[in-house]
Design an enzyme around this catalytic site. Sequence first.
Site, short mmCIF file in Angstrom:
data_model
loop_
_atom_site.label_atom_id
_atom_site.label_comp_id
_atom_site.label_asym_id
_atom_site.label_seq_id
_atom_site.Cartn_x
_atom_site.Cartn_y
_atom_site.Cartn_z
N TYR A 119 0.84 -1.19 0.00
CA TYR A 119 0.00 0.00 0.00
C TYR A 119 0.88 1.24 0.00
CZ TYR A 119 -3.72 3.22 1.66
OH TYR A 119 -4.61 4.25 1.82
N LYS A 131 -1.85 -1.36 -3.89
CA LYS A 131 -2.82 -0.27 -3.77
C LYS A 131 -2.01 1.02 -3.82
CE LYS A 131 -6.18 1.97 -0.75
NZ LYS A 131 -6.83 2.02 0.59
#
Length: 312
Positions: free
Chosen positions: A139, A167
Amino acid sequence: MNRNSVNWRGYIPAITTPFTREGALDIDALHTQMSWLVDEGIHGAILAGTSGEWFSMTAPERARLFMAGAEHRGGAFPVLGACNAFTPREAIVHARAAEAAGLDGILLTPPPYIVPNRNEIVAFYQAVNDATDIPLTVYNWPRGCVVDMDADLLGELAQIENVVAIKNSTGDFASFLAGMYALEKDVRYFGLPTNAMGADLAMLGHGDGLMGTGGILGRDQAGFWNAVDDGDRETAIELGKRDRVYMDAWFRSDYGVQFGNQQAIIKTALRLRGIPAGFVRAPLLELTPEEIARVEATLLELGIETGSLTDD
């Protein structure tokens, strides 16, 4: 592992963690919230992310949350556990808890606040990878971690054995695209915007969806990606416009907030919809009456019925 090791796609929100007014973890409310998400056709959920207030939970609480959330996982509804932490030792504790609970994967930012360098970031992810066998999502969260991982660094992380997805919440769209084109054949890549550009990119086969916030619009947010899968560009764009209404009303372009705090905004919106999302924990504060009215006005603008807020 690689992108083909998982079937994650579409809209997978980082959901709120329900706490009682007194600050206790409310597992019953979590089950109700997650059942609603499943019924709305959402494509998965992330537990204990930024929206889930990981920073105010103990390790046993996070493990308990993972166990409860895992009860809702299914073939079309993967459940991931966020393992954000300041040290690899702590992140490994959370990753092993997610694995023990039977979650489908984990989400992990670089250590926040301390601004690690490139080698430290790689070593951090490698250590967590080596301690577990669970699929891992990298992330990139510059606003919270004060580092913005570029395509080259993300590419290096994508080569770590258990990394299956990224992400990328960078505010630099050129960097987002560079990472997408470089890595999408190796890992699932999340962060496409819910607008005409996002629909066009997805319909051309780029990216895998959006790991968003809260899931407050329910089937509308899932519907954008379903329409993309069906080749229905017009419907996707119209549903994406609904997503932009509340994003533009409550948040800033860098994912910061215009008032209150993100967690209280999302919880208030869900509670106004009748979903028991609970309350925030200190140091966060609940919204003021004026701020609650602002959230409600946006929901009403979207044609969403609202009810009275209670302490239930």
